[in-house]
Design an enzyme around this catalytic site. Structure first.
Site, short mmCIF file in Angstrom:
data_model
loop_
_atom_site.label_atom_id
_atom_site.label_comp_id
_atom_site.label_asym_id
_atom_site.label_seq_id
_atom_site.Cartn_x
_atom_site.Cartn_y
_atom_site.Cartn_z
N ASP A 12 4.21 43.61 81.05
CA ASP A 12 4.20 44.59 79.95
C ASP A 12 5.63 44.86 79.52
O ASP A 12 6.48 45.22 80.33
CB ASP A 12 3.52 45.88 80.44
CG ASP A 12 3.29 46.89 79.32
OD1 ASP A 12 2.18 47.43 79.25
OD2 ASP A 12 4.22 47.14 78.53
N ASP A 55 2.26 43.12 73.44
CA ASP A 55 3.32 43.24 74.47
C ASP A 55 2.84 43.15 75.90
O ASP A 55 3.63 43.33 76.82
CB ASP A 55 4.15 44.51 74.25
CG ASP A 55 3.65 45.71 75.03
OD1 ASP A 55 2.43 45.90 75.12
OD2 ASP A 55 4.50 46.44 75.57
N GLU A 56 1.55 42.89 76.13
CA GLU A 56 1.12 42.80 77.54
C GLU A 56 0.05 41.74 77.73
O GLU A 56 -0.72 41.44 76.83
CB GLU A 56 0.65 44.16 78.06
CG GLU A 56 -0.66 44.62 77.50
CD GLU A 56 -1.08 45.99 78.02
OE1 GLU A 56 -1.36 46.11 79.22
OE2 GLU A 56 -1.16 46.91 77.20
#
Ligand code: DCP
Ligand code: MG
Length: 364
Positions: free
Chosen positions: A14, A110-111
């Site tokens: 993340d 983003d993860e």
């Protein structure tokens, strides 16, 4: 958990303060400053998408109204989001992940979860792979990410959040039981605020407290997710890292030459659709827990209604039964229906057993 068990190696990655970090990277004047990415306080209904770590010190958080953010920190700089820039970074980090494994399940820009039980470079150690990924992100993108490493998705995700920013947290098999027992209930992924309040009112504050309840008591108190909590608190989470997210739902639909107005006529059509759905599910070896019916009305507005079952289904009979329950309650009197659809989802939630691996692989 005995020594014979083959554990999976799961990494959750993340990015740290994602949008804000990209802005601080690209605009040096924002570095070391409290910045908020999102709507400005002047605009209507502006909210914070994310805040830099400097801004978080003032208590600014995602989803907070921008006006509140400005009150908390009058010097905060509001920055308009540049989604193209975030998308480009997201593509690059995925390319980095692919150097080590193709079993990647992105959860957002983003993860992502990565399954590195076997990795493309035969590195073998998930901790080492996580280090290499973080290093590549830093070198190639001048950004930091935090990684959580464990034997299942649930623990890996919690772990990635524990030492932010630039963190690397490994929770191995021997630590999982005590880790889950000590975990506060509000940290349980999937436990919403309402459930957390209910748990605390019942005197349940940690995983250890939850463990005192039987599976039946968990389901009685918290509904279907109770079964998931029951397993997870014992460190059991067999959900696979799903690199093919399109299999998350399957549906069929039909548009009618003449609008349907009678519920009987709708039921006849829904039975036909249920059979088509059953055939498709069986062909793909899939079973789902949630059945959804879609109604498109004469004026093209769409209404969907879902029903979730305690078990996984894929037969015509079971789907039809769920569809009947939905139709019974659906407010479609005096409505003209031009399209009906039936879909199923919720294939996951501990239902898929991971494939058995026959040889012991090097542990972490
Ligand atoms: N985001 C958003 N609205 C929210 C939450 C997040 O628009 N309510 C966007 C902005 C974030 C990005 O998604 O930068 C990633 O979300 P995260 O929850 O991972 O938050 P950050 O990466 O910003 O911070 P952290 O370091 O806590 O992961
Ligand atoms: Mg993030």
């Amino acid at each position: 958990m005995d020594g014979e068990t083959t554990y999976r190696k799961i990494i959750h990655v993340d990015m740290d303060a994602f949008y804000a970090s990209v802005e601080q990277r690209d605009f040096p004047e924002y570095r070391d400053k409290p910045i908020v990415v999102g709507g400005s306080p002047e605009g209507r209904g502006g909210v914070v998408a994310t805040a830099s770590y400097e801004a978080r010190k003032f208590g600014i958080r995602s989803a907070m109204p921008s006006k509140t953010a400005q009150r908390l920190c009058p010097d905060v700089i509001f920055v308009y989001p540049r989604f193209d820039a975030y998308k480009a970074v997201s593509n690059h980090i995925r390319e980095i992940f692919h150097r080590y494994t193709d079993i990647i399940e992105p959860l957002s820009l983003d993860e992502a979860y990565l399954d590195v039980t076997t990795d493309k470079q035969n590195i073998g150690s998930a901790i080492e792979i996580a280090r290499l990924i973080k290093g590549a992100i830093k070198n190639e993108l001048q950004l930091t990410a935090s990684a959580g490493i464990s034997i299942n998705k649930f623990v890996a995700k919690i772990a990635s959040d524990m030492k932010k920013p630039d963190g690397l947290t490994f929770i191995g098999p021997s630590k999982i039981i005590s880790f889950m027992e000590e975990l506060p209930v509000e940290k349980f992924f999937g436990v919403g605020k309402v459930t957390a309040v209910k748990m605390k009112a019942m005197g349940l504050h940690t995983g250890a407290d939850l463990k005192k309840l039987s599976e039946a008591e968990m389901i009685q108190s918290f509904g279907k997710p109770g079964k998931f909590y029951y397993q997870i608190v014992r460190g059991i989470d067999n959900r696979e890292v799903q690199s093919h997210r399109e299999t998350k739902s399957v549906s069929v639909e039909d548009t009618y030459q003449e609008d349907l107005t009678a519920k009987d006529a709708m039921l006849t059509e829904l039975e036909i659709l249920s059979e088509r759905l059953a055939i498709r599910l069986q062909r793909h070896g899939l079973k789902g827990r949630t059945i959804t019916v879609k109604f498109k009305f004469h004026d093209f507005t769409i209404m969907t209604r879902s029903f979730s079952l305690p078990e996984l289904i894929n037969t015509k009979e079971a789907i039809t039964q769920a569809v009947k329950i939905i139709l019974d309650k659906a407010p479609v009197e005096d409505k003209k229906v031009r399209l009906l659809g039936v879909g199923t989802s919720n294939f996951d939630m501990l239902s898929r057993e991971r494939p058995k691996k026959d040889k012991q692989l090097k542990l972490f």
